[in-house]
Design a protein around this motif. Structure first.
Motif, PDB file in Angstrom:
ATOM      1  N   TRP A  62      -2.716  -5.000   1.960  1.00 37.91           N
ATOM      2  CA  TRP A  62      -3.679  -3.937   2.245  1.00 37.91           C
ATOM      3  C   TRP A  62      -4.478  -3.655   0.979  1.00 37.91           C
ATOM      4  O   TRP A  62      -3.934  -3.632  -0.117  1.00 37.91           O
ATOM      5  CB  TRP A  62      -2.980  -2.665   2.714  1.00 37.91           C
ATOM      6  CG  TRP A  62      -2.262  -2.810   4.013  1.00 37.91           C
ATOM      7  CD1 TRP A  62      -0.921  -2.648   4.223  1.00 37.91           C
ATOM      8  CD2 TRP A  62      -2.820  -3.110   5.294  1.00 37.91           C
ATOM      9  NE1 TRP A  62      -0.616  -2.853   5.536  1.00 37.91           N
ATOM     10  CE2 TRP A  62      -1.771  -3.134   6.234  1.00 37.91           C
ATOM     11  CE3 TRP A  62      -4.117  -3.383   5.750  1.00 37.91           C
ATOM     12  CZ2 TRP A  62      -1.966  -3.404   7.578  1.00 37.91           C
ATOM     13  CZ3 TRP A  62      -4.305  -3.647   7.099  1.00 37.91           C
ATOM     14  CH2 TRP A  62      -3.244  -3.655   7.991  1.00 37.91           C
ATOM     15  N   ASP A 110      -6.167  -0.878   0.029  1.00 39.33           N
ATOM     16  CA  ASP A 110      -6.434   0.506  -0.395  1.00 39.33           C
ATOM     17  C   ASP A 110      -5.958   0.834  -1.803  1.00 39.33           C
ATOM     18  O   ASP A 110      -6.529   1.695  -2.459  1.00 39.33           O
ATOM     19  CB  ASP A 110      -5.874   1.518   0.603  1.00 39.33           C
ATOM     20  CG  ASP A 110      -4.372   1.447   0.772  1.00 39.33           C
ATOM     21  OD1 ASP A 110      -3.819   0.324   0.810  1.00 39.33           O
ATOM     22  OD2 ASP A 110      -3.739   2.513   0.877  1.00 39.33           O
ATOM     23  N   TRP A 162      -9.073  -2.240   5.597  1.00 42.19           N
ATOM     24  CA  TRP A 162      -8.918  -1.316   6.721  1.00 42.19           C
ATOM     25  C   TRP A 162      -9.409   0.063   6.312  1.00 42.19           C
ATOM     26  O   TRP A 162      -9.584   0.348   5.143  1.00 42.19           O
ATOM     27  CB  TRP A 162      -7.461  -1.249   7.155  1.00 42.19           C
ATOM     28  CG  TRP A 162      -6.587  -0.635   6.107  1.00 42.19           C
ATOM     29  CD1 TRP A 162      -6.017  -1.265   5.051  1.00 42.19           C
ATOM     30  CD2 TRP A 162      -6.238   0.737   5.973  1.00 42.19           C
ATOM     31  NE1 TRP A 162      -5.325  -0.386   4.276  1.00 42.19           N
ATOM     32  CE2 TRP A 162      -5.441   0.866   4.824  1.00 42.19           C
ATOM     33  CE3 TRP A 162      -6.522   1.875   6.724  1.00 42.19           C
ATOM     34  CZ2 TRP A 162      -4.932   2.086   4.412  1.00 42.19           C
ATOM     35  CZ3 TRP A 162      -6.000   3.082   6.291  1.00 42.19           C
ATOM     36  CH2 TRP A 162      -5.213   3.152   5.152  1.00 42.19           C
ATOM     37  N   SER A 163      -9.576   0.910   7.286  1.00 44.59           N
ATOM     38  CA  SER A 163      -9.998   2.283   7.019  1.00 44.59           C
ATOM     39  C   SER A 163      -9.532   3.155   8.170  1.00 44.59           C
ATOM     40  O   SER A 163      -9.647   2.775   9.328  1.00 44.59           O
ATOM     41  CB  SER A 163     -11.511   2.343   6.889  1.00 44.59           C
ATOM     42  OG  SER A 163     -11.933   3.686   6.793  1.00 44.59           O
ATOM     43  N   TYR A 164      -9.009   4.325   7.836  1.00 43.26           N
ATOM     44  CA  TYR A 164      -8.598   5.260   8.879  1.00 43.26           C
ATOM     45  C   TYR A 164      -9.793   5.729   9.702  1.00 43.26           C
ATOM     46  O   TYR A 164      -9.688   6.016  10.875  1.00 43.26           O
ATOM     47  CB  TYR A 164      -7.921   6.500   8.280  1.00 43.26           C
ATOM     48  CG  TYR A 164      -6.495   6.261   7.843  1.00 43.26           C
ATOM     49  CD1 TYR A 164      -5.522   5.882   8.750  1.00 43.26           C
ATOM     50  CD2 TYR A 164      -6.134   6.423   6.520  1.00 43.26           C
ATOM     51  CE1 TYR A 164      -4.222   5.663   8.368  1.00 43.26           C
ATOM     52  CE2 TYR A 164      -4.820   6.216   6.109  1.00 43.26           C
ATOM     53  CZ  TYR A 164      -3.871   5.841   7.033  1.00 43.26           C
ATOM     54  OH  TYR A 164      -2.577   5.641   6.634  1.00 43.26           O
ATOM     55  N   SER A 165     -10.938   5.816   9.059  1.00 42.62           N
ATOM     56  CA  SER A 165     -12.116   6.362   9.731  1.00 42.62           C
ATOM     57  C   SER A 165     -12.857   5.316  10.558  1.00 42.62           C
ATOM     58  O   SER A 165     -13.753   5.661  11.306  1.00 42.62           O
ATOM     59  CB  SER A 165     -13.075   6.944   8.689  1.00 42.62           C
ATOM     60  OG  SER A 165     -13.601   5.901   7.889  1.00 42.62           O
ATOM     61  N   GLY A 166     -12.500   4.075  10.412  1.00 37.84           N
ATOM     62  CA  GLY A 166     -13.200   3.021  11.120  1.00 37.84           C
ATOM     63  C   GLY A 166     -14.481   2.589  10.440  1.00 37.84           C
ATOM     64  O   GLY A 166     -15.189   1.724  10.940  1.00 37.84           O
ATOM     65  N   ASP A 211       0.833  -1.189   0.000  1.00 34.77           N
ATOM     66  CA  ASP A 211       0.000   0.000   0.000  1.00 34.77           C
ATOM     67  C   ASP A 211       0.879   1.254   0.000  1.00 34.77           C
ATOM     68  O   ASP A 211       2.099   1.159   0.095  1.00 34.77           O
ATOM     69  CB  ASP A 211      -0.938   0.012   1.213  1.00 34.77           C
ATOM     70  CG  ASP A 211      -0.199   0.111   2.538  1.00 34.77           C
ATOM     71  OD1 ASP A 211       0.945  -0.356   2.629  1.00 34.77           O
ATOM     72  OD2 ASP A 211      -0.777   0.657   3.494  1.00 34.77           O
ATOM     73  N   GLU A 212       0.243   2.368  -0.129  1.00 31.15           N
ATOM     74  CA  GLU A 212       0.904   3.674  -0.077  1.00 31.15           C
ATOM     75  C   GLU A 212       2.117   3.756  -1.019  1.00 31.15           C
ATOM     76  O   GLU A 212       3.179   4.234  -0.642  1.00 31.15           O
ATOM     77  CB  GLU A 212       1.283   4.019   1.356  1.00 31.15           C
ATOM     78  CG  GLU A 212       0.067   4.104   2.254  1.00 31.15           C
ATOM     79  CD  GLU A 212       0.374   4.490   3.680  1.00 31.15           C
ATOM     80  OE1 GLU A 212       1.546   4.795   4.001  1.00 31.15           O
ATOM     81  OE2 GLU A 212      -0.568   4.493   4.481  1.00 31.15           O
TER      82      GLU A 212
END
Length: 87
Positions: free
Chosen positions: A53, A55, A81-85, A6-7
């Motif tokens: 991941w 994303d 996954w998500s940063y915001s939940g 990812d990223e």
């Protein structure tokens, strides 16, 4: 085995990758790289599960996701996954 994947903010930034990205798109470039990683792992450890991941390919179409296949099998399992939940 979790390979991250990812990223990859600099994907397609070198001259050779930039040409490939301009010809077939960034998703194809990402898939080409990930397939090389998957093949190396599977050649040595054929029974291992590969997780990455999600994303980078979360919003791909089903035909674009098919580009992640190696020998007509999906060898990568998304780790969502998500940063915001949020799901």
């Amino acid at each position: 085995m979790h390979i991250g994947a990812d990223e990859v903010f600099n994907i397609g930034s070198c001259p050779e990758c930039s040409l490939f990205k301009n010809e077939v798109g960034i998703h194809q470039l990402y898939a080409k790289f990930i397939k090389k990683v998957i093949k190396k792992i599977k050649d040595k450890y054929p029974e291992i599960r590969i997780i990455a991941w999600d994303d980078m390919y979360r919003n791909w179409s089903s035909s674009e996701l098919d580009n992640l296949k190696v020998k007509n099998h999906h060898y990568i399992e998304p780790c969502i996954w998500s940063y915001s939940g949020q799901k």
